[in-house]
Design an enzyme around this catalytic site. Structure first.
Site, mmCIF file in Angstrom:
data_model
loop_
_atom_site.group_PDB
_atom_site.id
_atom_site.type_symbol
_atom_site.label_atom_id
_atom_site.label_comp_id
_atom_site.label_asym_id
_atom_site.label_seq_id
_atom_site.Cartn_x
_atom_site.Cartn_y
_atom_site.Cartn_z
ATOM 1 N N ASP A 99 -3.718 -15.479 51.006
ATOM 2 C CA ASP A 99 -4.846 -15.477 51.920
ATOM 3 C C ASP A 99 -4.385 -14.827 53.217
ATOM 4 O O ASP A 99 -3.364 -15.232 53.782
ATOM 5 C CB ASP A 99 -5.296 -16.926 52.170
ATOM 6 N N ASP A 101 -5.877 -14.048 56.917
ATOM 7 C CA ASP A 101 -7.020 -14.418 57.733
ATOM 8 C C ASP A 101 -6.730 -14.046 59.177
ATOM 9 O O ASP A 101 -5.629 -14.292 59.664
ATOM 10 C CB ASP A 101 -7.240 -15.934 57.615
ATOM 11 N N ASP A 308 -1.246 -16.381 55.182
ATOM 12 C CA ASP A 308 -1.329 -17.815 55.494
ATOM 13 C C ASP A 308 -0.436 -18.531 54.466
ATOM 14 O O ASP A 308 -0.778 -18.631 53.293
ATOM 15 C CB ASP A 308 -2.781 -18.285 55.379
#
Lengths: 403, 481
Positions: A99, A101, A308
């Site tokens: 991920d 972000d 992440d």
């Protein structure tokens, strides 16, 4: 943030339902579909419905049309019994997921679009607060999707893809836009499915360059080996990274903070020598200057992909189901093919809701934002006529209400 | 053995000027190995030469009297193995009906025919029948994969090879026919020795003794049976560790053809010049537990297209990890002895006693090193006078587990302005598990410390992969091997 009124939520849900009825076709389906756990967040509730499983894609689609949820998730893991409580599910393996972000990245533009603002006096603050520090009025969180942030996350994603393809030799993975401020990458290759938490942590550390020790990569240079530009893995990355820094010496403001003016001058004078091959022997090591060490650490930071880290190591994680709608924006968390990635502009290409009906909304506060082919705002306490998708965007963030 | 007779033989030689102790050993060896033979048939004094070592003497007698057995493994290793296998199989078919026997014979004939056809292209000297049988792939444990890239050439399977690597399918096949009862005494002795060495030496490994390969080979399953009978988890781990470390040392010395064949039996591994490459997924599974040493972290490896490149030494270190797990995990699928032979029971008793001794020393040893504090605890310690309630608790829980006494801890807290000895003592005793719930509290995990905002520099100053401040050790940078 969430919706201001029940009517706002009902209208957005209605538009979501139409999307699932009409436009949710030819979409992403995770492999081993019936082994997945699914979950969704209903409109107007705070608790997720999870531990669901579906025999077929059609069964899922019918559920989405019926429920028209705010968010839809699926497990990265495969389970013997996806519907059972966590301890009894029978874990069979999990995709390797990443991920990226904007929340985790440092971008200079954030103060311009992430803040709390007072609805009475317009006072802004970066600190989380419910009441305005000046007039005591009600505040609202502003957190916009910005093209600069998205471009930065895309750069991190491209670095990640390079790691996956060239270092890990993996090519079967799916990249998707998160529908808000980032991207997901899920590796489906069979050989990664059974990796445990510790193994995934090692992959995270590899991709982020954590605990890298240049001593194991031929630096300081030995007579037998020093990293070269064409080397695979971290060696080549470090060599190429230092080359770029040396060639651009002076242009990089971070360098000015790390090295004194004399050392910067030294770097500039050697810059042409680095063009064709690394000249490690020209860099001072250790002692007070630590040129080598500082340049290497900058190049590691440049080459690392800032993912992440907790997402990847969690082998039970639920992940947004690609090609569904993100309830924070109304944008589609769409799958992006490798070839289209460079061209892909989420704020233009992931708009999934229609222009019609045009909606009149009262905007409390909105910075300037881009969506579709247009630019909207900034607005302060004013009524606006907006295409449906642009209105939904503000309604989802609680920055406007139906007039 | 007949002691009376031994004495009688020796009596006659006594008066002559020779080393009585060595000769006694030789005669007694002769009588053990050749119970039917007459020791007086040997002219002991004629062959004996005091300048020879004991082993050389055995050799000399063997040359002079080849019709007798002089070594436990004599006469022919391969022949003996074959006999054992055939005997074993014959024992197993004893209860079969005539019908079943007939179909067995048919099946064997078919198999023989297939073997003959398979053999034709190969060189005839390499194809001794017992070898072919032992290498039949269906006997290999399913976890072992052959190198699919470039199969390493098969070295000659000797008894010494099997004794060195008793986990090989071939070795297991040989010992499968052996009963744990009535083995030569040397086998039990060596089994006991292997276990004692495992207890004492641990990671240094059992010392290989290949001068008597048959004893070495058979003592392995005997020692394992002892460990299985005692059924203590620490012992199982210790045994697996010492045996896998033994293999590591052997492999490091082995010729390239043998070591590569063995490596390919245990892992999918590819040779690239001076280096070896294995899939990163295999690497990650094997390296678990080693990564607190940063030289093993994936980020510090040379990696390309999913392959991790290693030197031979480091690859063999990983093989040891593989083997350790293979050995440790093999217990559940190994049936326990139903009846424990007396000889094994004796070893079980000895090893259990030794184990108790070691365990009694282990208790009370606290894991963290007193005086070496992780950065997060150091930070609380530095501002203890102003530390919050949570910080006090965390710090105290750390100290309790790091081997500090209640007294020492109470004294540390004296610098606080709100210090009250009775309250502090009560709280420290509570955390130490001496009061209330009787639970000894542990400091929070590193991830919880991070959430509490008490972790310093996100663990950069700590060794990688520690999960609790108690696991902290001062960081040492190691050079690659």
């Amino acid at each position: 943030m969430s919706f201001r009124t029940v009517t706002d939520a009902q209208l957005v849900q209605q538009l979501f339902r139409i999307f699932y009825e009409r436009d949710y076709v030819d979409v992403f389906q995770p492999f081993s579909f019936e082994r997945r756990e699914f979950g969704y967040m209903p409109f107007g509730q705070r608790v997720m419905v999870r531990h669901l499983s579906f025999k077929s894609f059609d069964e899922l689609r019918k559920t989405l049309v019926r429920e028209a949820p705010l968010h839809v998730y699926r497990s990265a893991a495969l389970y013997q019994y996806p519907q059972a409580p966590m301890e009894e599910k029978g874990w069979l393996g999990a995709e390797l997921i990443f991920d990226i972000d904007a929340d985790h990245l440092e971008t200079g533009c954030k103060p311009g679009h992430d803040y709390y603002v007072c609805l009475s006096c317009g006072q802004r603050t970066g600190e989380k607060t419910q009441r305005c520090g000046v007039c005591g009025g009600e505040t609202v969180e502003v957190k916009m999707v910005c093209d600069t942030c998205l471009e930065k996350t895309k750069q991190e994603l491209l670095k990640l893809i390079d790691f996956m393809e060239n270092d890990f030799g993996l090519s079967s993975f799916t990249v998707s836009f998160s529908g808000n401020r980032g991207y997901h990458l899920a590796v489906e290759a069979k050989e990664v499915l059974e990796l445990g938490r510790d193994a995934r942590q090692e992959i995270v550390d590899y991709v982020t360059g954590s605990h890298i020790s240049i001593g194991f990569h031929g630096l300081p240079p030995s007579s037998t080996y020093a990293p070269d530009y064409s080397d695979p893995g971290w060696r080549g990355r470090v060599a190429r990274g230092v080359r770029r820094i040396v060639l651009e010496a002076g242009g990089d403001e971070r360098l000015g903070r790390l090295l004194g003016p004399r050392q910067l001058e030294e770097l500039r004078s050697m810059s042409s020598l680095w063009r064709d091959r690394p000249r490690w022997e020209l860099l001072k090591q250790g002692g007070r200057s630590q040129q080598l060490e500082k340049l290497v650490s900058l190049s590691v930071d440049d080459a690392a992909s800032h993912i992440d880290t907790v997402v990847t190591t969690d082998v039970h994680r639920l992940l947004r189901l690609a090609d569904t709608l993100n309830g924070k924006t109304g944008l589609r968390a769409m799958v992006v093919s490798r070839d289209m990635l460079e061209e892909f502009n989420p704020l233009r290409d992931a708009v999934a809701l229609p222009e019609e009906p045009t909606l009149t909304v009262k905007v409390f506060h909105s910075p300037r934002y881009m969506l579709g082919e247009n630019v909207y705002g900034p607005w302060e306490n004013q009524a606006q006529k907006l295409p449906a998708y642009a209105a939904v965007y503000l309604l989802c963030k609680g920055l406007a209400t139906l007039a | 053995m007949d002691e009376e007779r031994l004495r009688h033989v020796l009596e006659r030689i006594r008066r002559q000027n020779i080393n009585y102790v060595k000769l006694r050993g030789l005669v007694s060896r002769f009588m053990t190995l050749n119970p039917e033979a007459d020791p007086e048939a040997i002219d002991w004094t004629a062959v004996y030469d005091d300048s020879l070592s004991y082993d050389e003497l055995v050799e000399a007698f063997e040359k002079e009297y080849p019709m007798y057995r002089w070594r436990e493994t004599a006469p022919a290793d391969d022949k003996q193995i074959e006999d054992m296998l055939v005997n074993h199989i014959l024992n197993q078919v004893e209860d079969l009906t005539e019908e079943s026997l007939k179909s067995l014979v048919n099946a064997l004939e078919e198999r023989l025919e297939a073997l003959r056809q398979a053999e034709t292209p190969a060189s005839p000297t390499e194809q001794q029948p017992e070898h072919t049988q032992m290498q039949h792939p269906q006997h290999q444990p399913p976890t072992m994969t052959e190198n699919i890239q470039q199969p390493a050439p098969q070295p000659k399977v000797t008894l010494k090879l099997l004794a060195s690597y008793p986990f090989l399918a071939e070795a297991r096949e040989v010992v499968r026919g052996v009963s744990f009862e009535g083995l030569p005494r040397a086998v039990y002795k060596r089994a006991r020795e292997r276990l004692m060495e495992a207890l004492e030496r641990g990671e240094l490994g059992v010392v290989p003794r290949l001068d008597e390969p048959f004893v070495e080979l058979l003592s392995f399953p005997v020692a394992k049976a002892v460990v299985h009978t005692i059924d203590d988890d620490w012992l199982k781990r210790r045994w697996a560790l010492a045996e896998s470390a033994r293999v590591e040392r052997l492999l490091l010395k082995e010729n390239a053809d043998v070591s590569e064949w063995l490596l390919s039996r245990l892992l999918e591994v590819r040779r690239e010049g001076e280096e070896y490459a294995l899939r990163f997924t295999d690497y990650l599974k094997l390296v678990e537990g080693l990564t607190t040493d940063i030289s093993w972290k994936l980020v510090n490896q040379k990696m390309s297209k999913g392959w991790v490149f290693l030197t031979k030494t480091r690859l063999i270190r990983l093989i040891r990890q593989r083997l350790y797990r293979l050995l440790y995990d093999s217990f559940p699928e190994t049936p326990k002895l139903k009846k424990i032979p007396e000889k094994i029971a004796t070893i079980v008793a000895d090893i259990t006693e030794e184990l108790q001794k070691i365990k009694s020393k282990q208790t009370g040893r606290s894991t963290p090193i007193k005086g070496v504090m992780p950065p997060c605890m150091k930070a609380i310690s530095d501002r203890l006078a102003d530390a919050s309630h949570t910080e006090n608790f965390v710090y105290c829980a750390y100290l309790v587990n790091a081997g500090y006494t209640v007294e020492e801890i109470v004294n540390l807290f004296r610098i606080r302005s709100d210090f009250r000895e009775d309250i502090a003592r009560y709280q420290v005793e509570h955390i130490a598990g001496l009061r209330g719930s009787r639970v000894k509290y542990r400091p929070p995990s590193c991830s919880r410390m991070r959430e509490l905002g008490l972790c310093i520099e996100n663990g950069r100053l700590c060794p990688p992969n520690i999960h609790n401040p108690l696991q902290y050790r001062p960081r040492q940078q190691r050079q690659p091997t």
